[in-house]
Motif scaffolding. Sequence first.
Motif, PDB file in Angstrom:
ATOM      1  N   LEU A  58     -81.323 -39.951 -25.878  1.00 27.60           N
ATOM      2  CA  LEU A  58     -80.084 -39.734 -26.505  1.00 27.60           C
ATOM      3  C   LEU A  58     -80.148 -40.490 -27.600  1.00 27.60           C
ATOM      4  O   LEU A  58     -79.514 -39.959 -28.631  1.00 27.60           O
ATOM      5  CB  LEU A  58     -78.917 -40.178 -25.506  1.00 27.60           C
ATOM      6  CG  LEU A  58     -77.607 -40.111 -26.010  1.00 27.60           C
ATOM      7  CD1 LEU A  58     -77.131 -38.736 -26.262  1.00 27.60           C
ATOM      8  CD2 LEU A  58     -76.586 -40.754 -24.844  1.00 27.60           C
ATOM      9  N   GLY A  59     -80.819 -41.594 -27.787  1.00 28.55           N
ATOM     10  CA  GLY A  59     -80.750 -42.547 -29.179  1.00 28.55           C
ATOM     11  C   GLY A  59     -81.455 -41.436 -30.206  1.00 28.55           C
ATOM     12  O   GLY A  59     -81.029 -41.770 -31.499  1.00 28.55           O
ATOM     13  N   TYR A 109     -81.558 -38.383 -30.424  1.00 27.04           N
ATOM     14  CA  TYR A 109     -80.740 -37.397 -30.806  1.00 27.04           C
ATOM     15  C   TYR A 109     -79.393 -37.897 -31.705  1.00 27.04           C
ATOM     16  O   TYR A 109     -79.078 -37.199 -32.751  1.00 27.04           O
ATOM     17  CB  TYR A 109     -80.005 -36.633 -29.650  1.00 27.04           C
ATOM     18  CG  TYR A 109     -78.912 -35.677 -29.677  1.00 27.04           C
ATOM     19  CD1 TYR A 109     -79.001 -34.259 -29.916  1.00 27.04           C
ATOM     20  CD2 TYR A 109     -77.384 -35.814 -29.418  1.00 27.04           C
ATOM     21  CE1 TYR A 109     -78.274 -33.240 -30.110  1.00 27.04           C
ATOM     22  CE2 TYR A 109     -76.451 -35.217 -29.864  1.00 27.04           C
ATOM     23  CZ  TYR A 109     -77.000 -33.445 -30.223  1.00 27.04           C
ATOM     24  OH  TYR A 109     -75.922 -32.819 -30.362  1.00 27.04           O
ATOM     25  N   LYS A 110     -78.984 -39.183 -31.510  1.00 28.38           N
ATOM     26  CA  LYS A 110     -77.863 -39.548 -32.033  1.00 28.38           C
ATOM     27  C   LYS A 110     -78.429 -39.874 -33.562  1.00 28.38           C
ATOM     28  O   LYS A 110     -77.723 -39.853 -34.888  1.00 28.38           O
ATOM     29  CB  LYS A 110     -77.433 -40.822 -31.598  1.00 28.38           C
ATOM     30  CG  LYS A 110     -76.571 -40.703 -30.262  1.00 28.38           C
ATOM     31  CD  LYS A 110     -76.056 -41.967 -29.778  1.00 28.38           C
ATOM     32  CE  LYS A 110     -75.068 -41.763 -28.618  1.00 28.38           C
ATOM     33  NZ  LYS A 110     -74.871 -42.971 -27.795  1.00 28.38           N
ATOM     34  N   GLU A 161     -78.721 -36.845 -35.629  1.00 29.66           N
ATOM     35  CA  GLU A 161     -77.526 -36.403 -35.935  1.00 29.66           C
ATOM     36  C   GLU A 161     -77.065 -37.077 -37.093  1.00 29.66           C
ATOM     37  O   GLU A 161     -76.501 -36.376 -38.190  1.00 29.66           O
ATOM     38  CB  GLU A 161     -76.359 -36.251 -34.848  1.00 29.66           C
ATOM     39  CG  GLU A 161     -76.590 -35.424 -33.807  1.00 29.66           C
ATOM     40  CD  GLU A 161     -76.232 -34.068 -34.290  1.00 29.66           C
ATOM     41  OE1 GLU A 161     -75.033 -33.665 -34.221  1.00 29.66           O
ATOM     42  OE2 GLU A 161     -76.929 -33.165 -34.596  1.00 29.66           O
ATOM     43  N   LEU A 162     -77.433 -38.319 -37.411  1.00 27.37           N
ATOM     44  CA  LEU A 162     -76.970 -38.905 -38.319  1.00 27.37           C
ATOM     45  C   LEU A 162     -77.712 -38.576 -39.773  1.00 27.37           C
ATOM     46  O   LEU A 162     -77.054 -38.462 -40.730  1.00 27.37           O
ATOM     47  CB  LEU A 162     -77.185 -40.765 -38.271  1.00 27.37           C
ATOM     48  CG  LEU A 162     -76.820 -41.795 -39.186  1.00 27.37           C
ATOM     49  CD1 LEU A 162     -75.226 -41.490 -39.268  1.00 27.37           C
ATOM     50  CD2 LEU A 162     -77.349 -43.019 -38.683  1.00 27.37           C
ATOM     51  N   ASN A 185     -76.243 -35.421 -21.726  1.00 24.74           N
ATOM     52  CA  ASN A 185     -75.372 -35.809 -22.995  1.00 24.74           C
ATOM     53  C   ASN A 185     -75.965 -35.350 -24.373  1.00 24.74           C
ATOM     54  O   ASN A 185     -75.633 -35.793 -25.289  1.00 24.74           O
ATOM     55  CB  ASN A 185     -75.236 -37.332 -23.038  1.00 24.74           C
ATOM     56  CG  ASN A 185     -74.503 -37.897 -21.924  1.00 24.74           C
ATOM     57  OD1 ASN A 185     -73.529 -37.468 -21.088  1.00 24.74           O
ATOM     58  ND2 ASN A 185     -74.855 -38.648 -21.018  1.00 24.74           N
ATOM     59  N   ILE A 186     -76.762 -34.080 -24.400  1.00 22.28           N
ATOM     60  CA  ILE A 186     -77.366 -33.606 -25.585  1.00 22.28           C
ATOM     61  C   ILE A 186     -77.012 -32.355 -25.592  1.00 22.28           C
ATOM     62  O   ILE A 186     -77.258 -31.531 -24.438  1.00 22.28           O
ATOM     63  CB  ILE A 186     -78.814 -34.040 -25.476  1.00 22.28           C
ATOM     64  CG1 ILE A 186     -79.140 -35.179 -25.639  1.00 22.28           C
ATOM     65  CG2 ILE A 186     -79.418 -33.120 -26.745  1.00 22.28           C
ATOM     66  CD1 ILE A 186     -80.712 -35.675 -25.694  1.00 22.28           C
ATOM     67  N   ILE A 240     -80.436 -47.547 -33.743  1.00 17.79           N
ATOM     68  CA  ILE A 240     -80.377 -46.193 -34.131  1.00 17.79           C
ATOM     69  C   ILE A 240     -80.369 -45.722 -35.756  1.00 17.79           C
ATOM     70  O   ILE A 240     -80.885 -45.005 -36.101  1.00 17.79           O
ATOM     71  CB  ILE A 240     -79.086 -45.408 -33.531  1.00 17.79           C
ATOM     72  CG1 ILE A 240     -79.317 -45.380 -31.970  1.00 17.79           C
ATOM     73  CG2 ILE A 240     -78.756 -44.114 -34.010  1.00 17.79           C
ATOM     74  CD1 ILE A 240     -78.067 -44.828 -31.202  1.00 17.79           C
ATOM     75  N   HIS A 241     -79.586 -46.884 -36.180  1.00 20.91           N
ATOM     76  CA  HIS A 241     -79.611 -46.705 -37.763  1.00 20.91           C
ATOM     77  C   HIS A 241     -80.862 -47.014 -38.493  1.00 20.91           C
ATOM     78  O   HIS A 241     -81.488 -46.364 -39.382  1.00 20.91           O
ATOM     79  CB  HIS A 241     -78.607 -47.758 -38.130  1.00 20.91           C
ATOM     80  CG  HIS A 241     -77.393 -47.353 -38.048  1.00 20.91           C
ATOM     81  ND1 HIS A 241     -76.567 -46.643 -38.561  1.00 20.91           N
ATOM     82  CD2 HIS A 241     -76.593 -47.774 -36.950  1.00 20.91           C
ATOM     83  CE1 HIS A 241     -75.330 -46.342 -38.109  1.00 20.91           C
ATOM     84  NE2 HIS A 241     -75.066 -47.206 -37.236  1.00 20.91           N
TER      85      HIS A 241
END
Length: 243
Positions: free
Chosen positions: A75-76, A78-79, A82-83, A105-106, A182-183
């Motif tokens: 999930l991390g 994916y996030k 997306e960013l 959750n994806i 994530i960033h």
Amino acid sequence: DLVMKKFIYDTYFLPIYKVANSLWLHNQLIRLTGFDYPILNPAIEHEIFYPREKYNDERSINIVALGKGGWKNALGIYKAVELVRSQIKDRNIVLHYFGHRPPENIQFDGKGTLFHKDLNDEDLAKLYSSSDIQITFSKAESFPLPPLEAMACGTAVITTPYGTEDYAIDGENSLVVNPDDIHMLAENIKKLILDEQLRNKLQMNGIKTAKKFTYENQAKILERHIKLALDENSKRDQGWKVL
């Protein structure tokens, strides 16, 4: 579960010859037990994992990752992707997951985010080879094979440091990021998308790195440790006879 934790901890002290499969595990075992352990890294099948011809168009970026949740942190990834998509509008960024079942959750749309179920090694090697970037965003590993397999297939790798210290060198053959950041992951994905020269550098150096991890090389190390284990066991048996 404290009882299970104690049971597992006690297994570290069984009178058997032990090896660690990575530098990370080696250091963890020293911290837990105070004993030193030799390192025996795994190998990969180079007859399967090697660079295949890419068919991507220049405006597309294909990213591949193992599709597992929990400490694998699908999930991390994916996030982070997306960013990056929100910041780079002129590239078609396609995220490929592989595994046994889709992570939760994806949103899989079959176009920008896809899931490849139960790939055999041949098809996995083709997926690596057709991808520009492979991501491992795990919170813990001992010696993850996907980054090394991807390197062997000529894919630029982004990974976390746990269990990859034996082969991942930040800025040389991979980019190493902190787990859960994530960033930081997004910034490194963006860097590889925009800097083709860096991407090519990681791909070429990754191929060279992966070539060191052959079954022929690692089997010689394993054979040496089997002989040491037999010698150690023989000495232990002699000590019991004396007693």
